[in-house]
Design an enzyme around this catalytic site. Sequence first.
Site, short mmCIF file in Angstrom:
data_model
loop_
_atom_site.label_atom_id
_atom_site.label_comp_id
_atom_site.label_asym_id
_atom_site.label_seq_id
_atom_site.Cartn_x
_atom_site.Cartn_y
_atom_site.Cartn_z
N HIS A 113 0.83 -1.22 0.00
CA HIS A 113 0.00 0.00 0.00
C HIS A 113 0.86 1.27 0.00
O HIS A 113 0.42 2.32 -0.44
CB HIS A 113 -0.95 0.00 1.20
N ASP A 120 -7.39 -2.14 -1.61
CA ASP A 120 -8.28 -3.17 -1.08
C ASP A 120 -9.70 -2.79 -1.45
O ASP A 120 -10.07 -1.62 -1.35
CB ASP A 120 -8.17 -3.25 0.45
N GLU A 163 -5.83 -12.90 0.51
CA GLU A 163 -6.49 -11.60 0.56
C GLU A 163 -7.12 -11.33 -0.79
O GLU A 163 -6.57 -10.59 -1.61
CB GLU A 163 -5.48 -10.49 0.89
ZN LIG Z 1 -4.28 -4.60 1.05
#
Ligand SMILES: [Zn+2]
Length: 194
Positions: A113, A120, A163
């Site tokens: 990030h 996300d 994720e």
């Molecule tokens: Zn992330």
Amino acid sequence: MDKKRKKNFYTNIETIKNPDTYTVLVNKYRSLGKYAPNDLQSLSFNKKYQLREKAAIAFEKLVNIAKKDHVFIRPYSAYRSFKYQTKVYNAYVKKDGQDKADTYSARPGHSEHQTGLAVDVWTEGHENILEKDAKWLAENANKYGFIIRYTKEKQAITGYIAEPWHLRYVGQKIAKDVTNKNLSYDEYYELYIK
Ligand SMILES: [Zn+2]
């Protein structure tokens, strides 16, 4: 298999020399230090979410195309500074202990990030991503330059649990190639980019 990956995570850490390249590899062996990108742009959905220029443009495109397939995604985290990641990570360590926190949160300097190339996403109206939308992203995000960076199959290599909501921009050509070859970006980088 690269011998580096047999070493413990967060050992033999090198500082990334090319943090501004769109293909930069960030992982538990490579640190961005306190790097901050200088071409961050706000996403139209909400000004507080920012990505680097090309990633922001590609993301808007992805969101609009997804809508046509009745997949309604929105960002809930995009660029995060070194300072902000420090706060996030420390809070998780306090809550779950360092070993567990390390499986889902990056140490400061090691978060994708911080590159301004990761975002996300959640399904609109939900506080997570619906399975059908995650599936759509796994199949289609690469066409717009994004890869699903952390998958269950590659956990031993990346050091992160799956994720399905974490998208990483690498550009269309590479995203397609990484997806077709079914490689983690760590593996792909070693083989084709480094
Ligand atoms: Zn992330």
